[in-house]
Scaffold this active site. Structure first.
Site, short mmCIF file in Angstrom:
data_model
loop_
_atom_site.label_atom_id
_atom_site.label_comp_id
_atom_site.label_asym_id
_atom_site.label_seq_id
_atom_site.Cartn_x
_atom_site.Cartn_y
_atom_site.Cartn_z
N GLU A 238 3.47 -1.52 -11.53
CA GLU A 238 2.35 -2.41 -11.18
C GLU A 238 1.09 -1.62 -11.45
OE1 GLU A 238 -0.73 -3.55 -9.29
OE2 GLU A 238 0.42 -3.55 -7.41
N CYS A 272 -6.11 -3.64 -7.08
CA CYS A 272 -5.57 -3.99 -8.40
C CYS A 272 -5.82 -5.45 -8.75
CB CYS A 272 -4.09 -3.67 -8.46
SG CYS A 272 -3.12 -4.45 -7.14
#
Length: 463
Positions: A238, A272
């Protein structure tokens, strides 16, 4: 404690004072951690779902008991606000509780066989030792996520913490140890930045390590992926993002402005999923931008918190200079000379500007104007990244159709790009990585799917 007794220090990003002093693990320490995890796996893999569930639920409670400690150490190591630190503890506990619920969901299937009397099954089992690597920006959420589902699935784990939040993530492991996990099931390594490449290489290369997960930058993620490829280790990645928020010409502007503000500036844009590109239809752009700027200018002082280090300040300042030198307009905020950066909006961002394509990972956000859904979609999908996205419209069918065409692992219609829940399949595509954390998707990533047969009648063989 590292065998050699080495330590490294982390300074407070706001005032430069000593935030923490942590063990500086080397390759020998890494190998010891793998050996401990490998030994513990033989017992842990055979524990009952109820045993694993009970320990994970205990761990959630132990995590919450330490809320005040987490708030203090996160503030010292990363500059986190009390709100952000508290949310980290809350969601980290929820991740543990969701993992506890998953212990009885590790199921398989009976598959019809063409061989008479053959009972064929697909069975999921713990894979072995799982290496999880978590960053500093949401240090509790992301570290817990790296190990909770693997533990639920019967794996033992090694958590490699960030050099920017080693004490924060060490406190997580203290909570899990207090919850009663057997020795060797949960292992923690902190190391100085200069030692990290060798430590990580040794961990991935070890035969007992059967799964890897990494959350962090795309540049480091590529190195992790290459290393895992050489050693044939499955990995969940990720990575970075450049999340677009699309404001269609029929959007509720107040809701869209609220979503953009939260998505862009929560934790000073160091998430993120942070909204990096606000892509708005020209038909309503002026009205929307007015609402957005008004909302951002009235954010309470101190809500954003500082950015993590001076390098972030330098990067964001450079993005501002580049955009303004090429014709963009500064609407609010601007450059800073400390880690307390202001919420910054830049209008009229074009492809020639670095802010168009480069992730700021800070409180500097681009406003891009375009006409029509097709144009907004094309701009959104132009990015190499594909983690989170959002669409604002009052026409739900229209929003659904746009969401279907966005190249991202996550899309929220009439909600901000920053949104996470423990049970959801979380991950991206393109340069934002591959694989999924969360819920049943996590079970798929952290178990071995085996084909086992039982011959219930004599089988006729050709010879």
């Amino acid at each position: 404690m590292a065998k050699a007794g080495r330590v490294f220090e982390r300074q407070n990003p706001v005032d430069g004072t000593l935030a923490s002093r942590s063990a500086a693990a080397d390759v020998d320490d890494a190998l010891s951690a793998v050996q401990a995890a490998e030994k513990a796996f033989e017992h842990w893999r055979n524990t009952t779902p109820a045993e694993r569930r009970g320990l994970l639920l205990n761990a959630a409670e132990e995590l919450e008991k330490r809320t005040e400690q987490f708030v203090a150490i996160m503030a010292a190591e990363t500059g986190a606000t009390p709100h952000w630190a508290g949310f980290n503890v809350h969601l980290g506990a929820e991740v543990l509780r969701e993992a506890a619920a998953m212990t009885t969901q590790i199921d398989g299937q009976v598959i019809p066989s063409n061989v008479p009397g053959n009972l064929a099954m697909g069975v999921r089992q713990g894979a072995g030792v799982v290496l999880g690597m978590a960053p500093w920006n949401a240090p509790i959420i992301l570290a817990v996520r790296a190990i909770a589902t693997p533990l639920a699935c019967g794996n033992t784990v090694i958590l490699k913490g960030s050099e920017l939040s080693p004490a924060t993530q060490g406190l997580i492991v203290s909570a899990l140890n207090a919850a009663g996990f057997p020795a060797g099931v949960v292992n923690y390594l902190s190391c100085a930045a200069e030692d990290a490449p060798a430590v990580v290489e040794s961990l991935i290369a070890h035969p007992a390590v059967r799964r890897v997960n990494f959350t962090g930058s795309t540049s480091v993620g590529r190195i992790i992926a290459q290393t895992c490829g050489r050693h044939l280790k499955p990995v969940v990645l990720e990575l970075g993002g450049k999340a677009p928020l699309l404001v269609l010409d029929d959007a509720d502007l107040q809701q869209a402005a609220a979503g953009a503000t939260f998505g862009a500036f929560a934790n000073a844009g160091q998430i993120c999923m942070s909204t990096e590109r606000i892509i708005v239809d020209t038909a309503i752009a002026d009205a929307f931008v007015d609402q957005l700027v008004s909302r951002v200018k009235t954010l309470p002082p101190g809500l954003l918190g500082p950015v993590v280090d001076a390098r972030t300040v330098e990067r964001c300042n450079a993005l501002i200079d580049d955009a303004l030198s090429k014709g963009a307009t500064l609407l609010t905020g601007g450059k800073a000379n400390t880690t307390q950066m202001p919420a910054t909006l830049i209008d009229g961002v074009t492809r020639e500007m670095k802010l168009w394509s480069e992730e700021s990972f800070g409180p500097v956000k681009a406003i891009i104007r375009a006409k029509g859904d097709a144009a907004l979609l094309a701009i959104a999908n132009e990015s190499e990244y594909g983690l989170s996205s959002a669409v604002y419209t009052q026409d739900t069918a229209r929003g659904w159709n746009v969401a279907q065409q966005l190249q991202s692992g996550i899309c929220h219609i009439n909600g901000p790009t920053v949104h996470d829940e423990a049970q959801m399949p979380f991950g991206g595509c393109k340069s934002s990585g591959y694989g999924r954390f969360g819920g049943r998707a996590g079970i798929h990533e952290f178990t071995e799917l085996r084909w086992i047969t039982l011959q219930t009648t004599p089988r006729q063989l050709p010879f």
